[in-house]
Scaffold this active site. Sequence first.
Site, PDB file in Angstrom:
ATOM      1  N   HIS A 156     -17.901 -15.224  10.018  1.00 47.91           N
ATOM      2  CA  HIS A 156     -17.214 -14.861  11.263  1.00 47.91           C
ATOM      3  C   HIS A 156     -15.714 -14.726  11.077  1.00 47.91           C
ATOM      4  CE1 HIS A 156     -20.522 -15.310  14.230  1.00 47.91           C
ATOM      5  NE2 HIS A 156     -21.068 -15.899  13.188  1.00 47.91           N
ATOM      6  N   ASP A 364      -7.520 -12.498  12.111  1.00 44.86           N
ATOM      7  CA  ASP A 364      -8.688 -12.878  12.912  1.00 44.86           C
ATOM      8  C   ASP A 364      -9.891 -12.119  12.385  1.00 44.86           C
ATOM      9  OD1 ASP A 364     -10.064 -14.122  15.018  1.00 44.86           O
ATOM     10  OD2 ASP A 364      -8.441 -13.701  16.438  1.00 44.86           O
TER      11      ASP A 364
HETATM   12  C1  GDG Z   1     -14.505 -16.861  15.561  1.00 48.56           C
HETATM   13  C2  GDG Z   1     -13.541 -15.975  14.767  1.00 48.56           C
HETATM   14  C3  GDG Z   1     -14.622 -13.972  15.815  1.00 48.56           C
HETATM   15  C4  GDG Z   1     -11.354 -18.809  24.744  1.00 48.56           C
HETATM   16  N1  GDG Z   1     -10.679 -19.628  25.582  1.00 48.56           N
HETATM   17  C5  GDG Z   1     -11.538 -19.963  26.551  1.00 48.56           C
HETATM   18  C6  GDG Z   1     -12.753 -19.343  26.293  1.00 48.56           C
HETATM   19  N2  GDG Z   1     -12.611 -18.647  25.179  1.00 48.56           N
HETATM   20  C7  GDG Z   1     -13.660 -17.807  24.598  1.00 48.56           C
HETATM   21  C8  GDG Z   1     -13.308 -16.348  24.689  1.00 48.56           C
HETATM   22  C9  GDG Z   1     -14.119 -15.763  23.540  1.00 48.56           C
HETATM   23  C10 GDG Z   1     -14.171 -16.925  22.555  1.00 48.56           C
HETATM   24  O1  GDG Z   1     -13.841 -18.096  23.244  1.00 48.56           O
HETATM   25  C11 GDG Z   1     -13.147 -16.767  21.455  1.00 48.56           C
HETATM   26  O2  GDG Z   1     -13.620 -15.875  20.539  1.00 48.56           O
HETATM   27  P1  GDG Z   1     -12.663 -15.213  19.471  1.00 48.56           P
HETATM   28  O3  GDG Z   1     -13.422 -14.108  18.860  1.00 48.56           O
HETATM   29  O4  GDG Z   1     -11.421 -14.747  20.132  1.00 48.56           O
HETATM   30  O5  GDG Z   1     -12.220 -16.330  18.445  1.00 48.56           O
HETATM   31  P2  GDG Z   1     -12.802 -17.660  17.662  1.00 48.56           P
HETATM   32  O6  GDG Z   1     -13.177 -18.737  18.585  1.00 48.56           O
HETATM   33  O7  GDG Z   1     -11.741 -17.994  16.671  1.00 48.56           O
HETATM   34  O8  GDG Z   1     -14.129 -17.173  16.897  1.00 48.56           O
HETATM   35  C12 GDG Z   1     -13.296 -14.662  15.520  1.00 48.56           C
HETATM   36  C13 GDG Z   1     -15.601 -14.928  16.466  1.00 48.56           C
HETATM   37  O9  GDG Z   1     -15.748 -16.120  15.703  1.00 48.56           O
HETATM   38  C14 GDG Z   1     -16.973 -14.285  16.633  1.00 48.56           C
HETATM   39  O10 GDG Z   1     -17.470 -13.852  15.419  1.00 48.56           O
HETATM   40  O11 GDG Z   1     -14.380 -12.882  16.684  1.00 48.56           O
HETATM   41  O12 GDG Z   1     -12.468 -13.820  14.756  1.00 48.56           O
HETATM   42  O13 GDG Z   1     -12.309 -16.637  14.520  1.00 48.56           O
HETATM   43  O14 GDG Z   1     -15.409 -15.467  23.944  1.00 48.56           O
HETATM   44  O15 GDG Z   1     -13.630 -15.840  25.926  1.00 48.56           O
HETATM   45  N3  GDG Z   1     -13.831 -19.482  27.057  1.00 48.56           N
HETATM   46  C15 GDG Z   1     -13.704 -20.276  28.154  1.00 48.56           C
HETATM   47  N4  GDG Z   1     -12.544 -20.924  28.466  1.00 48.56           N
HETATM   48  C16 GDG Z   1     -11.452 -20.788  27.709  1.00 48.56           C
HETATM   49  O16 GDG Z   1     -10.402 -21.379  28.020  1.00 48.56           O
HETATM   50  N5  GDG Z   1     -14.758 -20.456  28.947  1.00 48.56           N
END
Ligand code: GDG
Length: 468
Positions: A156, A364
């Site tokens: 990921h 990322d």
């Molecule tokens: C890893 C990789 C890759 C965030 N703050 C809140 C919240 N979130 C949710 C978002 C989104 C998720 O968390 C974050 O996903 P990301 O993709 O931005 O990043 P990572 O957590 O680092 O995930 C990344 C991912 O895996 C999938 O393969 O894209 O690059 O690092 O869904 O909405 N959700 C809630 N409250 C928050 O305050 N409910």
Amino acid sequence: MSRLVVVSNRVADPRKTAAGGLAVALADVLNNTGGMWFGWSGKIAAEGEAAEAVHSQQAGKVKLVTLDLTQADHDAYYLGYSNGVLWPVFHYRLDLADFDAGYIDGYRRVNQQFARKLLPLLKPDDIIWVHDYHLIPLAAELRALGCEQRIGFFLHIPLPPPLMLAAIPGHDWLIRALFAYDLVGFQSQADLSHFARYVESEAHAQPIEPGRWRAFGRTVQAGSFPIGIDVDEFMQLTAAPEATDMYERMKREYSRRKLLVGVDRLDYSKGLPQRLRAFRELLENSPETRGSATLVQIASPSREDVSAYTDLLHELESLCGSINGNFGELDWMPVRYIHRTVARARLPGLYRASRVALVTPLRDGMNLVAKEFIAAQDPEDPGVLVLSRFAGAAEQLPEALLVNPYDREGTAAAILLALQMPLEERRSRHEAMMRTLRRYDVHWWCDSFLAGLASAHAEEKGPTWLRL
Ligand code: GDG
């Protein structure tokens, strides 16, 4: 149809929604297909008690199986190797890595423990899908115990260029372990090309055909499978009462302002201090934005037991304080900084009420927030995505305003452009990005990875894997 067994560090109940990329992405897929999800319970076994028991629980059609870790294993495997070595190095932060020699043993021990506990639960025609950097050697450990089922791995997070990978003591062991999988998936073409260069230059692997290499007596297939979101589900969430309520409240509250939004886990890879400095630059050099542009930055707490995060927390608090102190007015605060998790049902309302999203990680794997923001917009009056070129999502979304987050002035200029972008241009960029989101949604991701895994040849099993 073969049963799908998902293995990841943490297990989430697919019936509940949670913060975090993997849980959000897999919930739907597991719910629809049934199967088993195996991982760490999140619990530490009591002192002196062997972490031997597995806990099993039925969540709808999905069986959740977890095990506890001892404190020592948790510290070495999770805090030490996964989050103290692999996370920083894979995000290009060699300066933050702690190569303490003891960590790698704990990492291997836990992977062996996972393999030992998982093996008896497997059925002969299961398809096993392992997720993320915590579990890179899992297939090799399973193979060493005689497991012959198809096993796929999805990373990921990004894979860094070969010379950066080579800074990890034991990097050859780590990458060799990937050859125990039948299919290895990456988020982007850039990551895949780093893998290709590494295996050819460092491991002297033989390219057999595009995306297929032979080394260590095994053949591995690798590909780019950019993860998507469930667009329909997210649009439904956007139309649901909690999100519309949030949208209306934000619109009312900020009726005279232009809202910018950032939603991130509090992590140094997300470029939060750089983003705030770019925003300060905007306020300094574009006075017309003062009294209007308001940044709502959600930084949801994450891994606060890792020391690099404490420094980041302090830096962010101090930056927000100084921006508000220097630019704030009695009736306008430039930054609303929220160090809490916001309920998932409310996020789409916040996205939709925002004219601009700032998604500016330093590195990322993909970044799902970028995609969620696009999906939550009103197509008739959509907001603008300012996106780091170093997010995996940038490969798929060239219609976003792509920025270099290290370039403060350039990022500030892009934010200004976003705030001033005419409606026609906003619509056409949004429309193009929505087409991509729909075509490459989370179902495409899952189906294409599993189809790739089904067709990948499982060759030469067994003895090679007795010695890792
Ligand atoms: C890893 C990789 C890759 C965030 N703050 C809140 C919240 N979130 C949710 C978002 C989104 C998720 O968390 C974050 O996903 P990301 O993709 O931005 O990043 P990572 O957590 O680092 O995930 C990344 C991912 O895996 C999938 O393969 O894209 O690059 O690092 O869904 O909405 N959700 C809630 N409250 C928050 O305050 N409910």
